[in-house]
Design a protein around this motif. Sequence first.
Motif, short mmCIF file in Angstrom:
data_model
loop_
_atom_site.label_atom_id
_atom_site.label_comp_id
_atom_site.label_asym_id
_atom_site.label_seq_id
_atom_site.Cartn_x
_atom_site.Cartn_y
_atom_site.Cartn_z
N ILE A 1 50.90 44.45 40.69
CA ILE A 1 50.24 43.62 39.68
C ILE A 1 49.20 42.72 40.34
N SER A 2 49.52 42.14 41.48
CA SER A 2 48.57 41.28 42.18
C SER A 2 47.36 42.08 42.66
N LEU B 1 52.51 34.61 40.00
CA LEU B 1 52.91 35.57 38.98
C LEU B 1 54.10 35.02 38.20
N TYR C 1 46.25 44.83 41.15
CA TYR C 1 45.51 45.15 39.90
C TYR C 1 44.68 43.96 39.43
N LYS C 2 45.22 42.75 39.61
CA LYS C 2 44.50 41.55 39.19
C LYS C 2 43.51 41.05 40.25
N ASN C 3 43.35 41.83 41.32
CA ASN C 3 42.40 41.47 42.39
C ASN C 3 42.73 40.13 43.03
N LYS C 4 44.01 39.86 43.20
CA LYS C 4 44.43 38.63 43.85
C LYS C 4 44.06 38.68 45.33
#
Length: 435
Positions: free
Chosen positions: A193-194, A139, A196-199
């Motif tokens: 955020i991770s 990120l 949400y981004k499907n990390k």
Amino acid sequence: QRLYMIPSIMLKFNQFNQLEIKTFSSVNSPGLKQHPVVIGEYFEMAHQQQEADYIYVISIAIFLILTVFQMFYYFLVKGSNETLYLSLYLISFAVIAFVRSQAPLHMGFDLSSTFKIEIFMISVAVVSFSFFVFRFFDLEVRKTYVIGILFMATPGLINIMFPDPLKTRIVAEYGYWIICVVAFFTTGSAILISIYKNKRYSWVVGAFSLFGWLFLSYDAISQSSLLADIRLPLRPSLLLLAATLVGTCMSLIITHKYWQIFKGATYDYLTGCLLRPAFFQRLSEEMQRSQQENTLLFVAVINIRQIKKISASYGREIGNSLLLMVSDILIGGLKPYDLVCHFSDDEFYIAARVKSRNEAEEYLRKIHKNLSNTQQVVGTETELFIDAKLGGIIYNPDQHLSVSQLLQDANYGLAKAQNHHMKDYILLNNPTVTA
């Protein structure tokens, strides 16, 4: 907890002793937090405190062992900065465990010094974990995050440099609260955020990070003189247990991540067989071992003749399904330490230790039989059978001076099988190998 020895020369025997105890608090609230002064035999009470220190010793040992593994990854895997940040987190909590034990007391540290060191290391641990999260999930550290990280680092620096020892405790408390609040928003938003981004691993890292933050907040509340009315039990070891669990989990996640990277560079993602570079390296090692131990090494190449036609006629998915069947048969027919390589679209290589030429021929016969008896059903009526040709050779140290020469002879055996109308598998004669 502190122990103070009263020298026997100052005690009166067979009569009353008067003991005056003065306590001090940074918020001018005299008194002890949990229970009154206890008078007892010094060595017995010291032994009880040492028993309470066992959990700190175990925590320190775990933190340091995990740090060694992270530093190993850092020097072994290029660009693995997340392991460096996790190492700082682990070392910080190892120092916190040391400070919370009885060791600083025996070394002559006063309470002001322990407050300074503890809050500074908590600040370093939280900042290091934040950098770990950002680096692990790749990120971008934007300006708002930089401000948040500076807010988490500032209380530790201020507390170290604060000159008034009488106010060190209250400054440490305010700093602790700032660290907890800012860490929730800074590190928490990065994890959101991770997610949400499907990390990958984001949910696991998020769950354990929340777990650790809750215990960090509990520790801050239980030590707070401003929130003394809440009366949470003071359990200094709980934070270390939570940090140990979080550190262990993050270490396992990193290990799994690097194993997946290694596996992707070593094994074929579809069949699970070795890729060509890894197979060449492993086969070279097996050739050296076979020569040193004077054992027989058998190498064979398997050609699935209709794979390309099936993929073109029925689709790539049917062709991949057939390849999976072939790889399962090859892996299942060999011993655990034997090698299976998906060399190309329609070719596989195997390398196995054998006791005799007869055993190598039996391998070829068994593999061919299992392949021939396998069918793939397409639709309601169509049945596809595997048409395989096999060629093999037994390694001869005098004849096969390199991996390429050994595989060349195995391919020659395959070519003879493909040109032979009566046999589907051929093991080339090797005059130096007896049955």
